[in-house]
Design an enzyme around this catalytic site. Structure first.
Site, PDB file in Angstrom:
ATOM      1  N   ASP A  81       0.651  -0.556  -0.234  1.00 62.01           N
ATOM      2  CA  ASP A  81      -0.102  -0.245  -0.258  1.00 62.01           C
ATOM      3  C   ASP A  81       1.197   1.430  -0.300  1.00 62.01           C
ATOM      4  OD1 ASP A  81       1.054  -0.208   2.494  1.00 62.01           O
ATOM      5  OD2 ASP A  81      -1.050  -0.017   3.506  1.00 62.01           O
ATOM      6  N   ASP A 121      -0.961  -6.150  -0.045  1.00 64.09           N
ATOM      7  CA  ASP A 121      -1.998  -5.602   0.695  1.00 64.09           C
ATOM      8  C   ASP A 121      -2.781  -5.347   1.032  1.00 64.09           C
ATOM      9  OD1 ASP A 121       0.723  -4.893   2.811  1.00 64.09           O
ATOM     10  OD2 ASP A 121       1.372  -3.697   2.103  1.00 64.09           O
ATOM     11  N   GLU A 163       8.633  -4.267  11.034  1.00 67.48           N
ATOM     12  CA  GLU A 163       9.081  -3.030  10.122  1.00 67.48           C
ATOM     13  C   GLU A 163       9.649  -2.384  10.919  1.00 67.48           C
ATOM     14  OE1 GLU A 163       6.720  -1.289   7.442  1.00 67.48           O
ATOM     15  OE2 GLU A 163       7.349   0.490   7.209  1.00 67.48           O
TER      16      GLU A 163
HETATM   17  O1  KIV Z   1       3.187  -1.056   1.735  1.00 68.48           O
HETATM   18  C1  KIV Z   1       4.501  -1.402   1.982  1.00 68.48           C
HETATM   19  O2  KIV Z   1       5.648  -1.360   0.526  1.00 68.48           O
HETATM   20  C2  KIV Z   1       4.735  -2.461   2.552  1.00 68.48           C
HETATM   21  C3  KIV Z   1       6.663  -2.905   3.200  1.00 68.48           C
HETATM   22  C4  KIV Z   1       6.986  -1.079   3.305  1.00 68.48           C
HETATM   23  C5  KIV Z   1       7.076  -3.803   3.920  1.00 68.48           C
HETATM   24  O3  KIV Z   1       4.315  -2.691   4.124  1.00 68.48           O
END
Ligand code: KIV
Length: 272
Positions: free
Chosen positions: A52, A91, A190
């Site tokens: 996301d 996501d 993270e």
């Molecule tokens: O949305 C994203 O790019 C992420 C990464 C930073 C793990 O969740």
């Protein structure tokens, strides 16, 4: 030359668990469109995350909150059309799974059905346990995401390192064990202290993929546009830039602009 321990024709959730068991590090990058995903896949990256972070990188929003489920499905569909080997995880965007398990399942089914993705990722631990269980029950693989969870930015107010306090570290460790126990196939960690991340990775059998979580985890993930150096402003300590595409692209575009203005493009050979 590849340094992979075993050649995989197609990466599955099982391959990732096998990689961890064989102490082979897992590589993961984001992609949000067909062209970039094709390059990332052909370069041999194991996992592509349709993050996301598309909300920031592709749409220019300040946070990940505005991106919609329809927009995530649009990005994921292009990525899926490009990919032949990598596992593609998408996501669940903010607002598509927090209210109840049924909504979380409905959103996950839309992602799997309409984009052809292989798995979904959700941010959070015990708070969203029932939603994760509901998605897993439908046969959809789930990756967890703990530590800095950008969808909760307004709760914390900053993007600083998480779980520095003992009580936060304890909750994170319990959440990781819980995510494994209910059936998640992997966990993203993270921006947490490297020592804690290593401890978490050792406490579970499923792979722990870190971003700003040190080298003691089972794999690494970065945002593609950041590691390619397309964005000069974003410089967190954990980011290694493997190219300076911002400069390369700017120079190429300026060169083209100059050629058009100077009537040097197109040449005789470049016309019909
Ligand atoms: O949305 C994203 O790019 C992420 C990464 C930073 C793990 O969740």
């Amino acid at each position: 030359m590849s340094v992979a321990k075993k050649q995989y024709k197609r990466i599955t959730v099982k391959s990732l668990i096998e990689m961890k068991a064989n102490s082979e590090k897992i590589s993961m990058l984001t992609s949000y469109d067909f062209t970039m995903a094709q390059i990332v896949d052909q370069a041999g990256i194991d996992v592509i995350l349709v993050g996301d972070s598309a909300s920031n990188v592709m749409a220019g929003h300040e946070t990940t909150l505005p991106i919609t489920l329809d927009q995530m499905i649009y990005h994921a569909s292009g990525v899926i059309r490009a990919v032949k080997r990598a596992l593609v995880i998408v996501d669940l965007p903010f607002g598509s799974y927090q209210s109840d398990p049924k909504e979380a399942l409905r959103s996950s089914i839309r992602i799997m059905k309409e984009s052809g993705a292989h798995a979904v990722k959700l941010e959070g631990g015990s708070e969203i346990k029932d939603s994760i269980k509901r998605i897993l029950k439908a046969g959809i693989p789930v990756m967890g995401h703990l530590g800095l969870t950008p969808q909760s930015i307004y709760k914390f107010g900053t993007y600083t390192v998480r779980a520095k306090e003992e009580y936060e570290a304890q909750k994170l460790k319990e959440d990781a064990v819980m995510l494994e126990r209910i059936g998640c196939f992997a966990i993203v960690l993270e921006k947490v202290p490297a020592k804690l991340a290593e401890e978490v990775a050792k406490s579970v059998q499923v792979p722990v993929i870190g971003i700003g979580a040190g080298g003691g985890v089972d794999g690494q993930v970065l945002v593609l546009h950041d590691m390619l150096g397309m964005n000069k402003e974003f410089s967190p300590r954990f980011l290694r830039r493997y190219a300076d595409l911002n400069t390369v692209m700017t120079e190429a575009i300026q060169h083209y602009n100059d050629d058009v203005k100077a009537k040097k493009f197109p040449s005789d050979e470049e016309q019909y």
